[in-house]
Scaffold this motif. Sequence first.
Motif, PDB file in Angstrom:
ATOM      1  N   LEU A  88       5.446  -0.027 -10.586  1.00 55.19           N
ATOM      2  CA  LEU A  88       4.678   1.014  -9.899  1.00 55.19           C
ATOM      3  C   LEU A  88       5.032   2.417  -9.763  1.00 55.19           C
ATOM      4  O   LEU A  88       4.307   3.174  -9.746  1.00 55.19           O
ATOM      5  N   ASN A  89       6.281   2.519  -9.631  1.00 54.89           N
ATOM      6  CA  ASN A  89       6.811   3.570  -9.526  1.00 54.89           C
ATOM      7  C   ASN A  89       6.506   4.391 -10.859  1.00 54.89           C
ATOM      8  O   ASN A  89       6.646   5.507 -10.942  1.00 54.89           O
ATOM      9  N   TRP A  90       6.421   3.928 -11.974  1.00 58.65           N
ATOM     10  CA  TRP A  90       6.262   4.521 -13.223  1.00 58.65           C
ATOM     11  C   TRP A  90       4.858   5.353 -13.166  1.00 58.65           C
ATOM     12  O   TRP A  90       4.715   6.511 -13.657  1.00 58.65           O
ATOM     13  N   TYR A  91       3.756   4.900 -12.377  1.00 62.50           N
ATOM     14  CA  TYR A  91       2.529   5.572 -12.258  1.00 62.50           C
ATOM     15  C   TYR A  91       2.670   6.589 -10.874  1.00 62.50           C
ATOM     16  O   TYR A  91       2.325   7.663 -11.103  1.00 62.50           O
TER      17      TYR A  91
ATOM     18  N   ASP B 150       9.287  18.643  -0.489  1.00 62.10           N
ATOM     19  CA  ASP B 150       8.308  18.195  -0.005  1.00 62.10           C
ATOM     20  C   ASP B 150       8.192  16.663  -0.600  1.00 62.10           C
ATOM     21  O   ASP B 150       8.178  15.574   0.338  1.00 62.10           O
ATOM     22  N   VAL B 151       8.267  16.662  -1.923  1.00 61.55           N
ATOM     23  CA  VAL B 151       8.215  15.336  -2.397  1.00 61.55           C
ATOM     24  C   VAL B 151       9.537  14.445  -1.903  1.00 61.55           C
ATOM     25  O   VAL B 151       9.176  13.237  -1.757  1.00 61.55           O
ATOM     26  N   MET B 152      10.605  14.953  -1.875  1.00 59.47           N
ATOM     27  CA  MET B 152      11.869  14.281  -1.455  1.00 59.47           C
ATOM     28  C   MET B 152      12.022  13.712   0.045  1.00 59.47           C
ATOM     29  O   MET B 152      12.264  12.755   0.056  1.00 59.47           O
ATOM     30  N   ARG B 153      11.111  14.590   0.723  1.00 60.99           N
ATOM     31  CA  ARG B 153      10.746  14.045   2.114  1.00 60.99           C
ATOM     32  C   ARG B 153      10.072  12.785   2.390  1.00 60.99           C
ATOM     33  O   ARG B 153      10.186  11.860   2.924  1.00 60.99           O
ATOM     34  N   ILE B 154       9.045  12.871   1.446  1.00 60.75           N
ATOM     35  CA  ILE B 154       8.111  11.749   1.467  1.00 60.75           C
ATOM     36  C   ILE B 154       8.683  10.708   0.972  1.00 60.75           C
ATOM     37  O   ILE B 154       8.704   9.476   1.410  1.00 60.75           O
ATOM     38  N   GLU B 155       9.595  10.718  -0.089  1.00 60.35           N
ATOM     39  CA  GLU B 155      10.365   9.472  -0.797  1.00 60.35           C
ATOM     40  C   GLU B 155      11.413   9.035   0.181  1.00 60.35           C
ATOM     41  O   GLU B 155      11.536   7.961   0.205  1.00 60.35           O
TER      42      GLU B 155
ATOM     43  N   SER C 154       5.747  -5.176  -1.226  1.00 59.72           N
ATOM     44  CA  SER C 154       6.680  -4.816  -2.224  1.00 59.72           C
ATOM     45  C   SER C 154       6.853  -5.855  -3.413  1.00 59.72           C
ATOM     46  O   SER C 154       6.999  -5.461  -4.629  1.00 59.72           O
ATOM     47  N   ARG C 155       6.727  -7.009  -3.038  1.00 58.86           N
ATOM     48  CA  ARG C 155       6.424  -8.139  -4.046  1.00 58.86           C
ATOM     49  C   ARG C 155       5.317  -8.004  -5.001  1.00 58.86           C
ATOM     50  O   ARG C 155       5.373  -8.116  -6.031  1.00 58.86           O
TER      51      ARG C 155
ATOM     52  N   MET D 114       4.834  -6.672  -9.219  1.00 50.89           N
ATOM     53  CA  MET D 114       3.992  -7.040 -10.359  1.00 50.89           C
ATOM     54  C   MET D 114       3.409  -6.157 -11.223  1.00 50.89           C
ATOM     55  O   MET D 114       2.934  -6.558 -12.219  1.00 50.89           O
ATOM     56  N   ILE D 115       3.114  -4.938 -10.757  1.00 52.26           N
ATOM     57  CA  ILE D 115       2.499  -4.109 -11.495  1.00 52.26           C
ATOM     58  C   ILE D 115       3.453  -3.484 -12.471  1.00 52.26           C
ATOM     59  O   ILE D 115       4.496  -3.010 -12.332  1.00 52.26           O
TER      60      ILE D 115
END
Length: 236
Positions: A144-147, A185-190, A210-211, A215-216
């Motif tokens: 999912l991280n790819w998306y 901002d993005v790093m704070r969200i992560e 998470s599981r 699977m995505i």
Amino acid sequence: MTDAQTETDEARRARLLQAALPNVAFEGWSANLLPRAAEATGIDMAEARRLFPRGAVDLAVAHHESGDAAMVAKLKAADLTAMRFRDRVAFALRARIEAIGDKEAARRASALFALPTHAPEGARLIWRTADLIWDTLGDPSEDLNWYTKRATLSAVWASVLLFWLGDDSWEAQATDAFIDRRIDDVMRIETMKARVNEAPLLKPFTGPLSRLTAMIRRPRPVSGPGGLPGRWTPGA
């Protein structure tokens, strides 16, 4: 064979684009752009239409893609090993801005791709830039991280571009600062997401989620660099 016969399609496309760009500031990405470029380069109009079937829209796409290519070349030539990853992304965004060159052409292209008929093409180009940045920087994501990485960076790049178009500061210093703020901002969200996922009290909820998200998978195969999710190469 004559030089015209041996010239590649890529070279002809580049010549037509370069001939068209000076006129964009005066009339935008209009229907007259391709005929004028064909006349200026001596390329037959039928051949110009073959190379750019949608006329000015395809010229605007080619202009965007040439900027992407210049950005990738700069990233590959630079030594980024000493940089934090967030700084590598910032470097890539600055390289992409520098690759635009003609601000008025970019401004007119933004207006063109904001039209309802061309908005999907504009979204594809924004995604393509984000995808190229991640791929060139060596993103290993398969799930999912790819998306999410590309979606987040697409939003950042779109906001940076719009900010830069209105930036009249010396050498775009305000844009540099804006890029840093957006990435912060993005790093704070992560960081917040990581804390939520690791919080013991939330494990009963985040664990199954998470599981499920694991699977995505990223789309395979992606239709070349910058391919959108769900787009496959014919015959692959």
